[in-house]
Design an enzyme around this catalytic site. Structure first.
Site: not given
Length: 286
Positions: A72-73, A104-106, A203-204, A240
């Site tokens: 678990d990082i 997180f999803k958009v 995220y970015g 991907v």
């Protein structure tokens, strides 16, 4: 120094590769490829033991022989247990691929300041913790690959000019980078991140952190262990499919694993790339 540690192990003749967050997606594809190409043991690590062992069994049915270790990082003690195992069994690590992370999803409705805190905590700070514990164990001619994204380049260009200058600085320290990542989270909580020059993408920003952290750690390795020939880079697997990005993405998971595996298996006599962001096996401008 933090890059130096005594390396004594039971299997000093055996090489070992460790991939974090590897029970699915690109991480699993990286393990699959390393099992086929890497001369040594390959550890699939993930937070959930049952999911990790299932992934190992799936690869075993393909005729491959990965090993499993829980990791678990976000838990420093978990990282230290892995560190102890690698030192005792192998005298250190030959290949480390820091793949674990979240997005997180958009369409997720979680408040942005919460997304920012969780994303930076996992993608940047937890990865930094893994590096702090495991980089000192990397053996001579070792290879370290941190999963970033070319998104970090485009998001950097959307940052304010002062932030761009700081993130591109060749003298930025790790502590200063930590301060910047912390400030982003704090600015989102105050609702002032935009006026402070931050784009609205947690995220970015987390991937900017990984790209810059990779550059800093590469400089430290070159300074403190110049004779060891360790190469450390950040990379982008490309867009991907399937999982988080859906079926529209152009590249398969195995294709997404190509660049990280290329960096993980750089020949022992090469000196570059080092401290770079690499996509499609090519160094990207920062």
């Amino acid at each position: 120094c933090w890059m130096c540690v005594g390396r004594v192990g039971k299997r000093m003749s055996e090489r070992v590769a460790v991939v974090t967050g590897a029970n699915q997606g690109v991480g699993l594809a990286i393990v699959r490829s390393l099992c086929r190409q890497f001369q040594g043991d390959v550890y699939l690590t993930t937070q959930d033991q049952a999911m990790g062992q299932q992934a190992v069994e799936d690869l075993q049915r393909e005729g491959l022989q990965p090993l499993f270790h829980q990791l678990d990082i976000t838990d420093r003690s978990s990282i230290r247990i892995l560190r102890s195992t690698m030192l005792q069994e192998y005298g250190g690590i030959d290949v480390l691929v820091n793949n674990a992370g979240i997005a997180f999803k958009v369409a997720d409705t979680t408040p942005f300041e919460v997304q920012a805190e969780v994303t930076i905590a996992t993608n940047f700070f937890a990865t930094r913790d893994v590096c702090s514990e495991l980089l000192p164990t990397i053996k001579r001619r070792g290879r370290v690959v941190n999963m970033s994204s070319v998104i970090s380049v485009s998001v950097l260009q959307k940052c304010g000019s002062e932030l761009q200058s700081r993130f591109r600085s060749e003298t930025l320290t790790e502590n200063e980078l930590v301060e910047l990542m912390t400030k982003f989270v704090e600015d989102t909580k105050k609702g002032i991140h935009s006026e402070q020059g931050w784009p609205s993408t947690a995220y970015g920003i987390s991937k900017i952190g990984i790209t810059v952290l990779s550059k800093i750690h590469a400089r430290i390795l070159s300074r403190d262990r110049p004779a060891d020939g360790i190469l450390l880079n950040a990379c982008c697997p490309g867009w991907v499919r399937p999982q988080s990005t859906g079926q529209k993405a152009a590249r398969s998971l195995d294709e997404g694993a190509e660049t990280p595996v290329y960096l993980a298996l750089l020949p022992p006599d090469v000196t570059e790339p080092h401290g770079q962001l690499v996509s499609a096996k090519k160094v990207q401008m920062w």
